[in-house]
Write a protein that holds these residues in place. Structure first.
Motif, mmCIF file in Angstrom:
data_model
loop_
_atom_site.group_PDB
_atom_site.id
_atom_site.type_symbol
_atom_site.label_atom_id
_atom_site.label_comp_id
_atom_site.label_asym_id
_atom_site.label_seq_id
_atom_site.Cartn_x
_atom_site.Cartn_y
_atom_site.Cartn_z
ATOM 1 N N LYS A 132 0.818 -1.214 0.000
ATOM 2 C CA LYS A 132 0.000 0.000 0.000
ATOM 3 C C LYS A 132 0.857 1.272 0.000
ATOM 4 O O LYS A 132 0.337 2.376 0.155
ATOM 5 N N THR B 101 2.919 4.365 -1.207
ATOM 6 C CA THR B 101 2.895 5.313 -2.326
ATOM 7 C C THR B 101 3.946 6.393 -2.081
ATOM 8 O O THR B 101 4.571 6.449 -1.020
ATOM 9 N N ASP C 172 3.062 4.943 3.615
ATOM 10 C CA ASP C 172 2.516 3.582 3.685
ATOM 11 C C ASP C 172 1.207 3.652 4.462
ATOM 12 O O ASP C 172 1.191 3.981 5.655
ATOM 13 N N SER C 173 0.086 3.359 3.779
ATOM 14 C CA SER C 173 -1.232 3.463 4.412
ATOM 15 C C SER C 173 -1.638 2.197 5.161
ATOM 16 O O SER C 173 -2.766 2.092 5.658
ATOM 17 N N ASP C 174 -0.745 1.224 5.253
ATOM 18 C CA ASP C 174 -1.028 0.000 6.007
ATOM 19 C C ASP C 174 -1.188 0.338 7.493
ATOM 20 O O ASP C 174 -0.562 1.283 7.991
#
Length: 232
Positions: free
Chosen positions: A74, A76, A124-126
């Motif tokens: 995830k 970007t 990182d959207s984790d």
């Protein structure tokens, strides 16, 4: 210089198309204003010109050092906006290695309008995001960025008896400096006759002048020379 022969007025043609760069300055993010000083002859017209600044850059590549740890699929990358309002936003994607470090970046849009290196942030959207990667961008050729590269003389003006000064203002930068030169051609009003004149003084004091006279656009120019001897 202005002279009158009978009822025919002769006036200087103004500024040469060749304007010489002394310094391109720095930090120009938009086209600055170019101003020529006014001619000495009251009936003359002031020359005008347009500045040209160096091409703005896009993003050539992005690299990370260190590569961080724990990054997910995830992840970007965010690139700051271009310096110029007319620019195009650069974009890129992130490649995450099997060991969850940053393996590299792929620039999907180089963008334009960058006059300084943009900031790059790895996101990182984790729920348990990776951390530690520091990314930096490299721009395309930056040699002319922020400089005034040349000036286009739009109107030569007339009535100049000495070389005009050029002032460059605005555009977000400073330090650009250019010098003008006078065209060595005079035009006899209403006749289409043009006189070009050049010369030099010899060591013995003689003044040697070379001239060219043309009428209209198709007539062959007549050329000659004059030598003025030192009196006394």
């Amino acid at each position: 210089m202005t002279a009158v022969s009978g009822s025919t007025q002769v006036s200087t043609s103004g500024v040469s198309a060749t304007v010489t760069q002394v310094s391109g300055g720095t930090g120009y993010t938009s086209v600055p204003t170019v101003t020529f000083s006014a001619p000495e002859v009251s009936t003359g017209t002031t020359a005008t010109g347009t500045a040209v600044i160096g091409e703005t850059a896009g993003v050539l590549s992005i690299a990370s050092d260190p590569d961080g740890t724990g990054y997910s699929d995830k992840t970007t990358v965010e690139i700051t906006a271009p310096d110029l309002a007319s620019g195009v936003q650069a974009t890129a994607t992130v490649v995450v290695a099997d060991d969850d470090t940053i393996a590299g970046f792929v620039v999907t849009e180089a963008g334009s309008g960058y006059t300084t290196t943009p900031g790059v942030t790895v996101v990182d959207s984790d729920p348990t995001p990776g951390k530690g990667a520091v990314a930096t961008a490299t721009l395309t050729d930056t040699a002319a960025l922020g400089l005034v590269t040349h000036i286009i003389v739009d109107q030569a003006g007339s009535g100049y008896e000495s070389v005009p000064t050029i002032s460059i203002t605005g555009g977000g930068g400073s330090g650009a400096s250019f010098t003008a030169a006078l065209a060595n051609t005079v035009t006899i009003a209403g006749t289409g006759i043009r006189l070009s004149l050049s010369g030099h003084q010899t060591a013995g004091g003689q003044i040697k002048l070379a001239y060219s006279v043309a009428s209209g656009d198709t007539c062959e120019a007549k050329r000659g020379s004059i030598t003025l001897n030192k009196s006394g």
